[in-house]
Write an enzyme that holds these catalytic residues in place. Structure first.
Site, PDB file in Angstrom:
ATOM      1  CG  ASP A  12      30.027  58.538  60.635  1.00 12.44           C
ATOM      2  OD1 ASP A  12      29.330  59.513  60.985  1.00 12.44           O
ATOM      3  OD2 ASP A  12      30.545  57.743  61.437  1.00 12.44           O
ATOM      4  CB  SER A  71      22.901  57.039  55.838  1.00 14.47           C
ATOM      5  OG  SER A  71      23.521  55.792  55.578  1.00 14.47           O
ATOM      6  NE  ARG A 131      24.476  55.381  40.684  1.00 13.87           N
ATOM      7  CZ  ARG A 131      23.466  56.177  40.396  1.00 13.87           C
ATOM      8  NH1 ARG A 131      22.236  55.791  40.673  1.00 13.87           N
ATOM      9  NH2 ARG A 131      23.662  57.353  39.834  1.00 13.87           N
ATOM     10  CD  GLN A 132      30.536  52.695  47.731  1.00  9.36           C
ATOM     11  OE1 GLN A 132      30.588  51.605  47.183  1.00  9.36           O
ATOM     12  NE2 GLN A 132      31.335  53.025  48.733  1.00  9.36           N
ATOM     13  CG  ASN A 133      30.739  57.252  45.065  1.00 11.56           C
ATOM     14  OD1 ASN A 133      30.998  57.953  46.041  1.00 11.56           O
ATOM     15  ND2 ASN A 133      31.589  56.355  44.597  1.00 11.56           N
ATOM     16  CG  ASN A 135      22.042  53.882  52.748  1.00 18.60           C
ATOM     17  OD1 ASN A 135      21.420  53.123  51.993  1.00 18.60           O
ATOM     18  ND2 ASN A 135      23.141  53.514  53.364  1.00 18.60           N
ATOM     19  N   PRO A 136      18.276  53.899  52.311  1.00 17.25           N
ATOM     20  CG  PRO A 136      17.173  52.951  50.486  1.00 17.25           C
ATOM     21  CD  PRO A 136      18.129  54.051  50.852  1.00 17.25           C
ATOM     22  N   GLY A 193      22.710  54.566  60.614  1.00 13.49           N
ATOM     23  CA  GLY A 193      23.638  53.571  60.115  1.00 13.49           C
ATOM     24  C   GLY A 193      24.314  52.838  61.250  1.00 13.49           C
ATOM     25  CB  SER A 194      26.589  49.991  61.360  1.00 17.11           C
ATOM     26  OG  SER A 194      27.330  50.195  60.167  1.00 17.11           O
TER      27      SER A 194
END
Length: 605
Positions: free
Chosen positions: A195, A193, A170-172, A136-137, A225-226
């Site tokens: 979770d 990314s 994109r999401q999914n 996930n960029p 990710g965060s």
């Protein structure tokens, strides 16, 4: 004859109380009694290879070992330690000795048993596992792609892992990709990314008609990710000290390079509409879900968004009336005991991902590219180059000698050896090398400053998966043996692994495959100061020692949560789901996690 590239050294592999390490000792001008920095734990070695000099008169073979030891300031620093084997008269004999070292060292790194000394050959190692990397960029404030390019890809190239890489758009997107994936072509799927991407992949596999086989696909996570709770649990399982940011990413990458999988419990969650989704992490209601979702607007702050969200949540602390019912495990404890030790764990080493042999591939192969990414070394010196084929090493001797250290290179100055020949770069720096297209029609990397939508869409539900034999339909009476609490709650958490965040071991004794969903709740009446103390203590895993009377805990096999407050937020693995009654059952060992070998919790190098 040894070239004058540094002191003459000896090395061997040793094991002390199951902690294996590479022992490096200076021999000339005199042997060291207590070698300084001479014990290199296997846990900080990503891989190794053999190299050859450009000079026709040099019959020596060279062995390069890549390490990631902690520096003085605590962060990991890459170093390439190079050894020279010239105990034989010909390069072929010296190369065979270096290859035996590679085979032995890589076998230990992969958790493979070593045969007798005379039986150690490169054929001892299995083929390199083939991994699909999904990136996930936009993850980690837009740092995910940079970290992937600068740290992850070089390290897994050093480990000889074969991989293909694709960016999600994109999401999914990841969920859709894995639904049509030809699983037989891959040995594992790794997400880069937070979770959320792991959640998409997991539920995408369980969407498939062949979900019973698909869910066995080993899944890995590299935190970019965060929200990195699963990575925090993997880090703890691997025996490393708590870490955040890049240090956590490097720790998890080292564990991925070591290989090894572990059973992963999954939670089947039935929502108010009757749809199901699968959780690897948590179901949350109340304070935690409020902070998680309402802090989305601060996503540009990275993980600091949770700190800000917590402060705002404490300022507007609420209670929620609800009914929590659960089916206890056979042996229930009033509170978690001290943290238990965690469980233990394979592939040929190459300098860069080897291109796949011609074969009939699924359509996915047209949208991903093998990336022979240059290793992060200085511009190759003209005197030395690697042999034409990659190679893997032990504790052996040929012609009465062992390979000796030609020189240590810590990432600066002149490198004594160069890696395998690589495609020419448009500029002098390996970091400037452009990557091949990753998806059709999407050859440019998204701008790292871009951010996802502030309000995430609700994740789709999974229709597949095993039956929930412990759960009656939502709304039906619960069978005997269940415990029910009707309270004013500040928060209710159902956790499968140990961590709620990368640095929050909410259930320190939890394991990936303990077959338990861990229920943690805080009743109304707790003060803001005590709630803050609980979360601060949670960073050390000592929150149960505070003796807060509003805190409750129960290990369970299944649970049902019925909010009696008309408004609120429910999350599954940090993703917002429909609000209303929810119930879930743990399915022990349903999934498989690429967690690497276990270590002694909190004591890693």
């Amino acid at each position: 004859m040894y070239q004058d590239r540094g002191p003459r050294m000896n090395r061997h592999l040793e094991s002390e109380e199951q902690n294996q390490a590479l022992h490096i000792q200076r021999l000339l001008p005199k042997p060291e009694a207590r070698p300084r920095d001479g014990l290199v734990p296997l846990s900080v070695i990503s891989g190794c290879c053999t190299l050859r000099s450009h000079s026709p008169s040099d019959s020596a073979a060279y062995l390069c070992i890549y390490t990631y030891l902690r520096g003085r300031r605590g962060g990991r620093r890459r170093a390439a330690r190079t050894f020279q084997a010239d105990g034989a008269a010909t390069y072929e004999e010296n190369r065979a000795e270096a290859q035996r070292w590679v085979a032995a060292l890589m076998s230990l790194l992969r958790g493979l048993p070593l045969p007798g000394e005379d039986e150690i050959t490169p054929e001892l190692l299995p083929r390199p596992p083939r991994l699909l990397l999904l990136v996930n960029p936009f993850g980690g404030r837009g740092q995910a792609w940079q970290w992937c390019e600068n740290h992850v890809l070089p390290m897994i190239s050093e480990a000889g892992l074969s991989f293909n890489l694709i960016q999600t758009e994109r999401q999914n997107h990841a969920r859709e990709l894995v639904q049509g994936l030809s699983l037989s072509e891959w040995d594992g799927i790794v997400t880069l990314s937070g979770d959320g991407l792991f959640y998409e992949v997991l539920n995408g596999l369980l969407d498939r008609p062949d979900w019973e086989q698909a869910v066995k696909m080993p899944l890995g996570i590299l935190p970019c990710g965060s929200g990195n709770a699963l990575a925090g649990a993997v880090n703890r399982h691997g025996g490393f000290a708590p870490a955040l940011g890049l240090d956590l990413l490097l720790n998890c990458s080292l564990l991925l390079c070591r290989g090894g999988s572990h059973p992963l419990d999954l939670l089947s969650v039935t929502l108010a509409s009757g749809s199901r989704c699968f959780s690897f992490l948590s179901v949350a209601w109340g304070f935690v879900s409020d902070v998680d979702i309402q802090s989305e607007r601060f996503r540009a702050l990275g993980r600091a968004r949770f700190t800000l969200g917590t402060v705002l949540g404490l300022a507007t602390l609420r209670t929620y009336r609800g009914r929590l019912s659960y089916l206890p495990t056979a042996v229930e404890s009033a509170s978690p005991g001290p943290a238990h030790g965690l469980p233990r764990a394979k592939s040929e080493l190459t300098l860069a991902p080897a291109p796949a042999a011609p074969a009939a591939h699924s359509p996915l192969h047209r949208s991903v590219s093998d990336l022979p990414l240059p290793l992060p070394v200085p511009v190759p010196q003209p005197t030395l180059a690697s042999p034409g084929s990659p190679e893997p090493l032990p504790v052996l001797s040929v012609n009465g000698g062992v390979p000796e250290l030609a020189g240590d290179w810590g990432g600066s100055g002149e490198a004594p050896l160069s890696p395998d020949p690589l495609p020419p770069l448009p500029s002098g720096s390996p970091k400037a090398a452009p990557l091949p297209p990753i998806t059709e029609g999407h050859q440019e990397m998204p701008a790292t400053s871009g951010l996802p939508p502030s309000t995430p869409a609700a994740p789709a539900a999974s229709p597949g998966g095993p039956q929930d034999h412990l759960l009656p339909p939502l709304g039906s009476p619960l069978p005997p043996g269940w415990v029910t609490l009707e309270e004013d709650f500040v928060l209710v958490l159902a956790l499968s692994p140990s961590h709620l965040g990368a640095d929050l071991p909410a259930i320190p004794h939890a394991r990936f495959d303990d077959g338990v969903v861990h229920l943690l709740w805080v009743r109304g009446g707790v003060s803001r100061a005590m709630l803050l103390r609980l979360f601060l203590a949670m960073e050390r895993g000592s929150h149960f020692n505070l003796g807060c009377p509003q805190v409750g805990y129960a290990p369970a096999r299944a649970f049902r949560l019925e909010p009696l407050t008309p408004r609120g937020l429910l999350t599954v693995d940090g993703e917002l789901v429909e609000y209303g009654p929810v119930q879930a059952q743990i399915h022990p060992g349903l999934g498989t996690l690429l967690a690497g070998p276990p270590g002694c919790a909190g004591q890693g190098p």
